[in-house]
Write an enzyme that holds these catalytic residues in place. Structure first.
Site, PDB file in Angstrom:
ATOM      1  N   LYS A  15       0.683  -0.958  -0.408  1.00  0.00           N
ATOM      2  CA  LYS A  15       0.377   0.353   0.225  1.00  0.00           C
ATOM      3  C   LYS A  15       1.014   1.245   0.020  1.00  0.00           C
ATOM      4  O   LYS A  15       0.576   2.156  -0.621  1.00  0.00           O
ATOM      5  CB  LYS A  15      -0.835  -0.392   1.216  1.00  0.00           C
ATOM      6  CG  LYS A  15      -1.715   1.442   0.758  1.00  0.00           C
ATOM      7  CD  LYS A  15      -2.062   1.648   2.622  1.00  0.00           C
ATOM      8  CE  LYS A  15      -1.908   2.037   3.234  1.00  0.00           C
ATOM      9  NZ  LYS A  15      -1.132   2.999   4.521  1.00  0.00           N
ATOM     10  N   ASN A  16       1.803   1.522   0.737  1.00  0.00           N
ATOM     11  CA  ASN A  16       2.762   2.713   1.304  1.00  0.00           C
ATOM     12  C   ASN A  16       3.373   2.756  -0.418  1.00  0.00           C
ATOM     13  O   ASN A  16       3.510   3.874  -0.787  1.00  0.00           O
ATOM     14  CB  ASN A  16       3.365   3.121   2.049  1.00  0.00           C
ATOM     15  CG  ASN A  16       2.566   2.571   3.774  1.00  0.00           C
ATOM     16  OD1 ASN A  16       1.252   3.501   3.330  1.00  0.00           O
ATOM     17  ND2 ASN A  16       3.631   2.569   4.908  1.00  0.00           N
ATOM     18  N   ARG A  37      -2.698  10.520   5.299  1.00  0.00           N
ATOM     19  CA  ARG A  37      -1.427  11.230   5.153  1.00  0.00           C
ATOM     20  C   ARG A  37      -0.511  11.377   4.074  1.00  0.00           C
ATOM     21  O   ARG A  37      -0.218  12.679   3.292  1.00  0.00           O
ATOM     22  CB  ARG A  37      -0.420  10.648   6.222  1.00  0.00           C
ATOM     23  CG  ARG A  37       1.150  10.673   6.249  1.00  0.00           C
ATOM     24  CD  ARG A  37       1.221  11.898   6.937  1.00  0.00           C
ATOM     25  NE  ARG A  37       2.948  12.531   7.782  1.00  0.00           N
ATOM     26  CZ  ARG A  37       2.982  13.105   8.477  1.00  0.00           C
ATOM     27  NH1 ARG A  37       1.971  14.094   8.206  1.00  0.00           N
ATOM     28  NH2 ARG A  37       4.001  13.813   8.161  1.00  0.00           N
ATOM     29  N   CYS A  48      -3.710   8.675  10.041  1.00  0.00           N
ATOM     30  CA  CYS A  48      -3.925   8.285  11.503  1.00  0.00           C
ATOM     31  C   CYS A  48      -3.414   8.629  12.313  1.00  0.00           C
ATOM     32  O   CYS A  48      -2.790  10.050  12.565  1.00  0.00           O
ATOM     33  CB  CYS A  48      -3.317   7.052  11.242  1.00  0.00           C
ATOM     34  SG  CYS A  48      -4.038   5.167  10.586  1.00  0.00           S
ATOM     35  N   ARG A  82       1.771  15.070  13.785  1.00  0.00           N
ATOM     36  CA  ARG A  82       2.184  14.324  12.523  1.00  0.00           C
ATOM     37  C   ARG A  82       2.721  15.826  11.538  1.00  0.00           C
ATOM     38  O   ARG A  82       1.820  15.911  10.496  1.00  0.00           O
ATOM     39  CB  ARG A  82       1.509  13.310  11.897  1.00  0.00           C
ATOM     40  CG  ARG A  82       1.272  12.358  12.280  1.00  0.00           C
ATOM     41  CD  ARG A  82       0.511  11.108  11.649  1.00  0.00           C
ATOM     42  NE  ARG A  82       1.407  10.442  10.798  1.00  0.00           N
ATOM     43  CZ  ARG A  82       0.735   9.683   9.761  1.00  0.00           C
ATOM     44  NH1 ARG A  82      -0.082   8.337  10.395  1.00  0.00           N
ATOM     45  NH2 ARG A  82       1.800   8.744   9.017  1.00  0.00           N
ATOM     46  N   ASP A 140       4.246   0.186  12.621  1.00  0.00           N
ATOM     47  CA  ASP A 140       2.615   0.190  12.530  1.00  0.00           C
ATOM     48  C   ASP A 140       2.643  -1.486  12.283  1.00  0.00           C
ATOM     49  O   ASP A 140       1.010  -1.817  12.681  1.00  0.00           O
ATOM     50  CB  ASP A 140       2.764  -0.063  10.610  1.00  0.00           C
ATOM     51  CG  ASP A 140       2.849   0.794  10.072  1.00  0.00           C
ATOM     52  OD1 ASP A 140       1.999   1.750   9.150  1.00  0.00           O
ATOM     53  OD2 ASP A 140       4.358   1.579  10.098  1.00  0.00           O
ATOM     54  N   ARG A 172      -8.367   1.299   4.588  1.00  0.00           N
ATOM     55  CA  ARG A 172      -7.198   1.469   4.327  1.00  0.00           C
ATOM     56  C   ARG A 172      -6.086   0.828   3.770  1.00  0.00           C
ATOM     57  O   ARG A 172      -6.030   1.589   2.586  1.00  0.00           O
ATOM     58  CB  ARG A 172      -7.365   3.055   6.033  1.00  0.00           C
ATOM     59  CG  ARG A 172      -8.356   4.194   5.384  1.00  0.00           C
ATOM     60  CD  ARG A 172      -8.097   5.038   6.612  1.00  0.00           C
ATOM     61  NE  ARG A 172      -6.510   5.119   6.005  1.00  0.00           N
ATOM     62  CZ  ARG A 172      -5.524   6.025   6.690  1.00  0.00           C
ATOM     63  NH1 ARG A 172      -5.791   6.401   7.995  1.00  0.00           N
ATOM     64  NH2 ARG A 172      -4.463   6.238   6.334  1.00  0.00           N
TER      65      ARG A 172
HETATM   66  C1  UD1 Z   1       5.049   6.221   6.593  1.00  0.00           C
HETATM   67  C2  UD1 Z   1       4.250   5.099   6.627  1.00  0.00           C
HETATM   68  C3  UD1 Z   1       4.111   4.928   7.856  1.00  0.00           C
HETATM   69  C4  UD1 Z   1       5.247   4.032   8.600  1.00  0.00           C
HETATM   70  C5  UD1 Z   1       5.970   5.415   9.093  1.00  0.00           C
HETATM   71  C6  UD1 Z   1       6.373   5.180   9.750  1.00  0.00           C
HETATM   72  C7  UD1 Z   1       2.956   5.576   4.971  1.00  0.00           C
HETATM   73  C8  UD1 Z   1       2.263   6.569   3.944  1.00  0.00           C
HETATM   74  N1  UD1 Z   1       3.059   6.238   6.139  1.00  0.00           N
HETATM   75  O1  UD1 Z   1       4.493   7.924   7.428  1.00  0.00           O
HETATM   76  O2  UD1 Z   1       2.743   3.759   7.731  1.00  0.00           O
HETATM   77  O3  UD1 Z   1       4.209   4.124  10.380  1.00  0.00           O
HETATM   78  O4  UD1 Z   1       6.473   5.663   7.863  1.00  0.00           O
HETATM   79  O5  UD1 Z   1       7.962   4.416   9.616  1.00  0.00           O
HETATM   80  O6  UD1 Z   1       4.050   5.074   4.161  1.00  0.00           O
HETATM   81  N2  UD1 Z   1       7.905  14.013  10.803  1.00  0.00           N
HETATM   82  C9  UD1 Z   1       8.304  15.285  11.045  1.00  0.00           C
HETATM   83  N3  UD1 Z   1       8.453  16.327  10.693  1.00  0.00           N
HETATM   84  C10 UD1 Z   1       7.710  15.668   9.469  1.00  0.00           C
HETATM   85  C11 UD1 Z   1       7.485  14.132   9.234  1.00  0.00           C
HETATM   86  C12 UD1 Z   1       7.962  13.509  10.054  1.00  0.00           C
HETATM   87  O7  UD1 Z   1       8.258  16.020  12.766  1.00  0.00           O
HETATM   88  O8  UD1 Z   1       7.819  16.803   8.533  1.00  0.00           O
HETATM   89  C13 UD1 Z   1       7.898  12.480  12.808  1.00  0.00           C
HETATM   90  C14 UD1 Z   1       6.834  12.300  12.557  1.00  0.00           C
HETATM   91  O9  UD1 Z   1       5.910  12.928  13.736  1.00  0.00           O
HETATM   92  C15 UD1 Z   1       7.005  10.670  13.217  1.00  0.00           C
HETATM   93  C16 UD1 Z   1       8.350  10.602  11.961  1.00  0.00           C
HETATM   94  O10 UD1 Z   1       9.090  11.618  12.285  1.00  0.00           O
HETATM   95  O11 UD1 Z   1       7.743  11.162  14.969  1.00  0.00           O
HETATM   96  C17 UD1 Z   1       8.766   9.320  11.493  1.00  0.00           C
HETATM   97  O12 UD1 Z   1       7.530  10.003  10.367  1.00  0.00           O
HETATM   98  P1  UD1 Z   1       7.523   9.815   8.766  1.00  0.00           P
HETATM   99  O13 UD1 Z   1       8.531   8.622   8.868  1.00  0.00           O
HETATM  100  O14 UD1 Z   1       7.653  10.294   7.845  1.00  0.00           O
HETATM  101  O15 UD1 Z   1       6.105   9.279   8.529  1.00  0.00           O
HETATM  102  P2  UD1 Z   1       4.844   9.069   7.394  1.00  0.00           P
HETATM  103  O16 UD1 Z   1       5.511   9.532   6.102  1.00  0.00           O
HETATM  104  O17 UD1 Z   1       4.239   9.972   8.049  1.00  0.00           O
END
Ligand code: UD1
Length: 428
Positions: A22-23, A92, A116, A121, A304, A396
């Site tokens: 999915k991702n 997201r 979620c 985030r 996850d 989802r």
């Molecule tokens: C993606 C995955 C999600 C998974 C996560 C971590 C998708 C669609 N989703 O989410 O399933 O749980 O990676 O493996 O692929 N952060 C910040 N600022 C930012 C971006 C991130 O502070 O601009 C923080 C987030 O709050 C979190 C951490 O960085 O604590 C990691 O987040 P991130 O890896 O970016 O998660 P997603 O890409 O949203």
């Protein structure tokens, strides 16, 4: 609103085929819109997030068809730079349209993304990266506006491991002028998958899967045909469900190295794990015992898989802890499992689990995607009937969940909320 009604206590047995990631699909489908051309993506799962993204990209001008697991994306007419709020707010990964549109059109207006409810985030890293590439970035009235007549390459240190930031900046950098370097890039398999697809589109990317990714920007890209990797999170969920129900399941069409940390923990619990050419077979090893887990970016234990794994630990012998290091509020599932008799409490960034001999069916809610996976596994393992509300959250990220579980011997029925048989409602 839909519910899943699960009669628990039946060990899962047999084999299950894992769908495409999915991702990975969300990133790759968006990437396909970087080129004014046609791309074909195979092994795309029919889960809600993919269908939502299809709607978002169609609103931007793309023409998309999905037949079986094959998505054809004609991105020639992508010309709108405003992404629709109603669709973006649920997901997201809708924010990947920011990197894509900035590169393709030089301007974008995207709602702050939803997804979620697992903690704050923010998208600050993404925005700092776009600004480093010369974009004027402004967040106003719930939308991010970014614009530049001339996207330029940048060296950017991602402040902490972030999958989304790494993908978004990689998308933007493919069409920026000059060579960009992403340091402290995330290393998840979905990033490698996206980079492989972008390379097929003509992009020049090196280092995906390491902490330093180098992207040489080009004037244009072209369409490509690609098959998405299997979903490691779906695979992990079925492996946990097999052990949690005392079952014996071969999870086919998965890449064991993508869930290495989970397999190690399953073995540590006492489950029997066999890696073979068809996939991974997990057999329950009697009553499992408690273990301690820390979530971490890849190749660590995936955040996850934390909630689904907690359901297994809830009925393991002894005490376990799960320390969550990626998302601070990933503990919503705890109250739901407690309704089923689990003994779990949250202490700061840890869930402390005292294993109980059995769980009891109850009415529970799929609070988000992976919290939904946790209650599904708990319900499959529990004695009696559970009614899981908000089944849409499970959809989802999990394709054909009741069909796949049904083929493994589970009793899972989907009903519209309010139409469940009275006897079931009372039992729950
Ligand atoms: C993606 C995955 C999600 C998974 C996560 C971590 C998708 C669609 N989703 O989410 O399933 O749980 O990676 O493996 O692929 N952060 C910040 N600022 C930012 C971006 C991130 O502070 O601009 C923080 C987030 O709050 C979190 C951490 O960085 O604590 C990691 O987040 P991130 O890896 O970016 O998660 P997603 O890409 O949203």
């Amino acid at each position: 609103m839909e519910q899943l009604i699960i009669q628990g206590g039946r060990p899962l047995r047999g084999s299950v085929r894992i769908s495409g990631g999915k991702n990975s699909s969300l990133a790759i489908i968006t990437a396909a819109c970087l080129a004014p051309d046609v791309s074909v993506i195979e092994n795309v799962p029919h889960c809600r997030d993919v269908l939502t993204l299809k709607g978002i990209l169609e609103a931007l001008g793309a023409r998309i068809t999905l037949a079986d697991d094959r998505m054809t994306i004609d991105a020639q007419a992508v010309s709108h730079h405003v992404a629709p709020y109603d669709l973006c707010r649920t997901m997201r990964a809708s924010f990947y349209t920011a990197g894509m549109l900035l590169a393709r059109l030089g301007k974008v207006q995207v709602p702050l993304p939803g997804g979620c409810v697992i903690g704050s985030r923010p998208v600050d890293f993404h925005l700092r990266g776009f600004a480093a590439m010369g974009a004027n970035v402004l967040t106003e009235h719930g939308y991010v506006h970014a614009e530049t007549p001339h996207l330029t390459a940048a060296s950017f240190f991602v402040p902490r491991s972030s999958v989304g930031t790494t993908i978004n900046l990689m998308l933007a950098a493919t069409l920026a002028e000059g060579t960009s370097v992403l340091e402290n890039a995330a290393r998840e398999p979905e990033i490698v998958d996206t980079a492989v697809f972008l390379s097929l589109m003509g992009a020049k990317i090196k280092g995906a899967g390491t902490n330093t990714i180098t992207i040489e920007g080009l004037h244009d890209l072209h369409g490509a045909t690609y098959s998405v990797i299997p979903d490691r999170l779906e695979a992990g969920t079925y492996l946990i469900a097999a052990a949690g129900t005392g079952g014996d399941v071969l999870v086919e069409q998965m890449i064991p190295e993508h869930v290495g940390a989970l397999l190690t923990k399953l073995e540590e619990c006492g489950a029997i794990v066999e890696r073979n050419t068809d996939g991974v077979r997990v057999r329950a090893g009697g009553r499992h015992h408690g273990v301690d887990v820390d979530t971490a970016p890849f190749p660590g234990f995936a955040t996850d898989l934390h909630p689904p794994f907690a359901s297994l630990l809830a009925i393991a012998d002894g005490r376990s802890t799960i320390r969550e290091t990626v998302f601070e509020s990933r503990f919503g599932y705890v109250d739901e499992l407690r309704r089923m008799g689990a003994d779990i409490r949250v202490e700061g960034d840890r869930a402390v689990v005292n294993g109980v001999p059995f769980l009891s069916g109850a009415p529970v809610e799929a609070l988000d995607l992976r919290a939904g996976a946790a209650v599904v596994i708990a319900a499959l393992a529990a004695q009696g009937t559970s009614i899981i509300s908000n089944a849409e959250n499970v959809d989802r990220g999990y394709e054909h969940v009741e069909e796949k579980l049904g083929a493994l011997g589970a009793s899972v029925q989907r009903v519209e909320t309010g139409t469940e048989p009275a006897a079931v409602a009372q039992a729950g």
